[in-house]
Design a protein around this motif. Structure first.
Motif, PDB file in Angstrom:
ATOM      1  N   PRO A  16       6.997  -7.303   4.268  1.00 57.41           N
ATOM      2  CA  PRO A  16       5.748  -6.727   4.776  1.00 57.41           C
ATOM      3  C   PRO A  16       5.068  -5.861   3.729  1.00 57.41           C
ATOM      4  N   CYS A  17       3.859  -5.469   4.035  1.00 62.84           N
ATOM      5  CA  CYS A  17       3.100  -4.578   3.150  1.00 62.84           C
ATOM      6  C   CYS A  17       3.794  -3.227   3.065  1.00 62.84           C
ATOM      7  N   ARG A  18       3.895  -2.679   1.842  1.00 62.35           N
ATOM      8  CA  ARG A  18       4.559  -1.393   1.663  1.00 62.35           C
ATOM      9  C   ARG A  18       3.712  -0.230   2.154  1.00 62.35           C
ATOM     10  N   GLY A  19       2.405  -0.466   2.374  1.00 58.43           N
ATOM     11  CA  GLY A  19       1.543   0.598   2.830  1.00 58.43           C
ATOM     12  C   GLY A  19       1.465   0.716   4.340  1.00 58.43           C
ATOM     13  N   CYS A  20       1.108  -0.370   5.011  1.00 60.43           N
ATOM     14  CA  CYS A  20       0.936  -0.340   6.470  1.00 60.43           C
ATOM     15  C   CYS A  20       1.989  -1.130   7.226  1.00 60.43           C
ATOM     16  N   SER A  21       2.953  -1.763   6.528  1.00 53.72           N
ATOM     17  CA  SER A  21       4.053  -2.541   7.123  1.00 53.72           C
ATOM     18  C   SER A  21       3.558  -3.728   7.934  1.00 53.72           C
ATOM     19  N   SER A  22       2.367  -4.195   7.674  1.00 53.19           N
ATOM     20  CA  SER A  22       1.844  -5.359   8.375  1.00 53.19           C
ATOM     21  C   SER A  22       2.264  -6.631   7.660  1.00 53.19           C
ATOM     22  N   HIS A  23       2.185  -7.736   8.380  1.00 52.52           N
ATOM     23  CA  HIS A  23       2.542  -9.021   7.789  1.00 52.52           C
ATOM     24  C   HIS A  23       1.491  -9.422   6.754  1.00 52.52           C
ATOM     25  N   LEU A  24       1.962  -9.828   5.603  1.00 49.16           N
ATOM     26  CA  LEU A  24       1.057 -10.172   4.514  1.00 49.16           C
ATOM     27  C   LEU A  24       0.493 -11.569   4.706  1.00 49.16           C
ATOM     28  N   SER A  25      -0.800 -11.672   4.532  1.00 47.61           N
ATOM     29  CA  SER A  25      -1.475 -12.968   4.540  1.00 47.61           C
ATOM     30  C   SER A  25      -2.230 -13.106   3.229  1.00 47.61           C
ATOM     31  N   GLU A  26      -2.259 -14.315   2.716  1.00 44.11           N
ATOM     32  CA  GLU A  26      -2.896 -14.550   1.425  1.00 44.11           C
ATOM     33  C   GLU A  26      -4.418 -14.384   1.534  1.00 44.11           C
ATOM     34  N   PRO A  27      -5.016 -13.821   0.474  1.00 42.63           N
ATOM     35  CA  PRO A  27      -4.386 -13.299  -0.740  1.00 42.63           C
ATOM     36  C   PRO A  27      -3.870 -11.874  -0.540  1.00 42.63           C
ATOM     37  N   TYR A  28      -2.846 -11.472  -1.316  1.00 39.68           N
ATOM     38  CA  TYR A  28      -2.317 -10.117  -1.294  1.00 39.68           C
ATOM     39  C   TYR A  28      -2.002  -9.712  -2.727  1.00 39.68           C
ATOM     40  N   ILE A  29      -1.629  -8.464  -2.921  1.00 39.70           N
ATOM     41  CA  ILE A  29      -1.473  -7.871  -4.245  1.00 39.70           C
ATOM     42  C   ILE A  29       0.008  -7.606  -4.523  1.00 39.70           C
ATOM     43  N   LYS A  30       0.433  -7.914  -5.753  1.00 42.18           N
ATOM     44  CA  LYS A  30       1.782  -7.626  -6.213  1.00 42.18           C
ATOM     45  C   LYS A  30       1.693  -6.770  -7.464  1.00 42.18           C
ATOM     46  N   CYS A  31       2.404  -5.634  -7.462  1.00 44.68           N
ATOM     47  CA  CYS A  31       2.397  -4.746  -8.617  1.00 44.68           C
ATOM     48  C   CYS A  31       3.186  -5.384  -9.750  1.00 44.68           C
ATOM     49  N   ALA A  32       2.604  -5.384 -10.954  1.00 43.29           N
ATOM     50  CA  ALA A  32       3.250  -6.008 -12.110  1.00 43.29           C
ATOM     51  C   ALA A  32       4.147  -5.057 -12.864  1.00 43.29           C
ATOM     52  N   GLU A  33       4.181  -3.771 -12.504  1.00 42.35           N
ATOM     53  CA  GLU A  33       4.969  -2.788 -13.244  1.00 42.35           C
ATOM     54  C   GLU A  33       6.153  -2.255 -12.443  1.00 42.35           C
ATOM     55  N   CYS A  34       6.066  -2.258 -11.118  1.00 40.30           N
ATOM     56  CA  CYS A  34       7.161  -1.760 -10.277  1.00 40.30           C
ATOM     57  C   CYS A  34       8.220  -2.849 -10.108  1.00 40.30           C
ATOM     58  N   GLY A  35       9.432  -2.456 -10.226  1.00 43.61           N
ATOM     59  CA  GLY A  35      10.536  -3.400 -10.089  1.00 43.61           C
ATOM     60  C   GLY A  35      11.855  -2.676  -9.911  1.00 43.61           C
ATOM     61  N   PRO A  36      12.970  -3.391  -9.746  1.00 47.17           N
ATOM     62  CA  PRO A  36      13.051  -4.864  -9.783  1.00 47.17           C
ATOM     63  C   PRO A  36      12.585  -5.543  -8.496  1.00 47.17           C
ATOM     64  N   SER A  37      12.606  -4.820  -7.360  1.00 45.92           N
ATOM     65  CA  SER A  37      12.115  -5.430  -6.118  1.00 45.92           C
ATOM     66  C   SER A  37      10.595  -5.474  -6.138  1.00 45.92           C
ATOM     67  N   SER A  38      10.035  -6.493  -5.495  1.00 48.70           N
ATOM     68  CA  SER A  38       8.582  -6.675  -5.497  1.00 48.70           C
ATOM     69  C   SER A  38       7.906  -5.603  -4.655  1.00 48.70           C
ATOM     70  N   PHE A  39       6.822  -5.043  -5.192  1.00 48.76           N
ATOM     71  CA  PHE A  39       6.016  -4.053  -4.471  1.00 48.76           C
ATOM     72  C   PHE A  39       4.732  -4.762  -4.061  1.00 48.76           C
ATOM     73  N   LEU A  40       4.602  -5.096  -2.771  1.00 42.49           N
ATOM     74  CA  LEU A  40       3.493  -5.899  -2.264  1.00 42.49           C
ATOM     75  C   LEU A  40       2.584  -5.048  -1.395  1.00 42.49           C
TER      76      LEU A  40
END
Length: 445
Positions: A16-40
């Protein structure tokens, strides 16, 4: 709750979205610097500049979407994945079902696109070829080369190889006679027509369901045979003989539970019990050393050597008692004693002529089973048989088990099959076969 429920049924399940915990629907954003787990993040949280722990609003990002063409215009990446999953679910060639599952393309569009881009596409064929070459180069030391053009064996009908393989045909990966071989006969006269009553229609559907269950049972048995390597029973029995007798008995008892566990788990179970048997035998040997007062392995070697000498002497005395017990001719007994005395003294014994009675060849005396291993496992009739046939109990038990297994596998046993299975004197084989038939251990084919 509705959003969480819908995300569980989504084939492309995402966190889910890390901000509002809602289900992600395309298109969505992925952080390219946070890791190793994906920050969506969803688009709403991204436009608000949501920040959390190490994630900052000025980080580099990627736009995740599958709404773009990959192989040809008019087919998005999401539709390509849906097409591959539909072909995997419905099977290659069932384009009507594939189009019904996709819901966005027709049957002709699905067939032409799949054949053009996934079957006849030279790009994919060259890529697969390069991947295979890379894999072969990486595992060239340990991998076994496989040639698809190799001609599999085709044993003739009712040949020895065909019987050993239980009618298995490697070229077709199928058996000549299936389990429940006549299951299709119940369906050959069934025809669904429009004027069938509800009860008759339900009965026909029930017959079809029964047939499907019988097919599942057939496939289950074939899978067990293939996974456990039971096609060639003779090779499987030869592998069993590598274990000690106690482990072989356990292997025979636990074979019926192999259908529950996989082949690797079943082999590990048998190997662990074989290791346990070896450890127990080693513990008993060490306890014997301790009981005899031995505290070093050097002394244990001396003990084993003296023990073997003592057993040899006891065996020689037993053989002498057998000879003296069954020889009725006193003159022949004296000749034998003088010959053994000459051998013990290092003198060449005189050559004496062997006399034969007028009645013909003298029959061999019965075998003395005293002290022989396996005698305690025989009943009185089996002991009498081993004495007359002059067969040690261990060999008799092995031949008996082999004949019982063959009879159980084929539903009966003929004398010719018994002679082909145990390679001993044909007269002894006939006596063993007649005895097992008389006692009801085996049945005639």
């Amino acid at each position: 709750m509705d959003r969480l429920a819908s995300s569980g049924n989504d084939p492309f399940d995402k966190p889910p979205c890390r901000g509002c915990s809602s289900h992600l629907s395309e298109p969505y954003i992925k952080c390219a610097e946070c890791g190793p787990s994906s920050f969506l993040l969803c688009l709403q949280c991204f436009t608000r500049g949501f920040e959390y722990k190490k994630h900052q609003s000025d980080h580099k990002y990627e736009i995740m979407t599958s709404d773009f063409p990959v192989l040809e215009p008019g087919w998005t990446a999401q539709e390509e994945m849906a097409l591959l999953e539909a072909v995997m679910d419905c099977g290659f060639g069932n384009w009507q079902d594939v189009a019904y599952q996709m819901r966005t393309k027709t049957k002709e569009e699905c067939e032409s696109h799949y054949m053009k881009n996934f079957i006849n596409n030279p790009l994919f064929s060259s890529t697969l070829l390069s991947l295979r070459k890379t894999k072969d180069s990486c595992f060239s030391d340990s991998a076994i080369p496989f040639k698809p053009t190799d001609d599999p064996p085709r044993p003739a009908f009712d040949s020895v190889l065909s019987r050993d393989m239980a009618g298995y045909m490697p070229a077709r990966a199928d058996f000549m006679e299936e389990f429940d071989n006549y299951a299709e006969w119940d369906l050959k006269d069934i025809d669904f027509v429009d004027d069938d009553s509800d009860i008759l229609h339900a009965l026909k559907l029930a017959v079809v369901d029964i047939y499907h269950s019988r097919l599942k049972e057939r496939q289950r048995r074939k899978k067990i045979i293939r996974d456990h390597g039971l096609i060639n029973l003779r090779k499987f029995q030869m592998l069993e003989r590598c274990y000690p007798k106690e482990v072989q008995e356990l292997h025979d008892v636990m074979r019926r539970f192999a259908r529950v566990a996989g082949p690797i788990e079943h082999d590990k179970f048998i190997e662990s019990h074989a290791l346990e048997f070896e450890l127990r035998r080693e513990i008993c040997r060490l306890q014997e050393y301790r009981k005899a007062g031995i505290k070093s392995f050097c002394s244990a070697k001396v003990y084993e050597r003296v023990k073997r000498m003592r057993e040899d002497e006891r065996r020689k005395r037993t053989m002498l008692c057998d000879v003296l017990q069954y020889i009725q001719d006193g003159r022949a007994c004296q000749q034998w004693l003088s010959k053994q005395a000459a051998i013990d003294a290092g003198i060449a014994p005189p050559v004496t002529a062997i006399t034969v009675s007028a009645t013909g060849r003298r029959s061999a005396p019965p075998l003395n089973l005293t002290g022989l291993p396996g005698t305690e496992k025989l009943d009185e009739q089996e002991k009498e048989l081993c004495q007359v046939v002059r067969l040690v109990p261990g060999a008799y038990l092995e031949y008996k088990q082999a004949l019982l297994n063959e009879c159980r596998r084929q539903g009966g046993l003929r004398l010719a099959q018994a002679r082909a299975l145990i390679k001993i004197d044909v007269n002894k084989t006939r006596k063993i076969y007649d005895f097992l038939m008389k006692e009801g251990y085996i049945t005639k084919a």
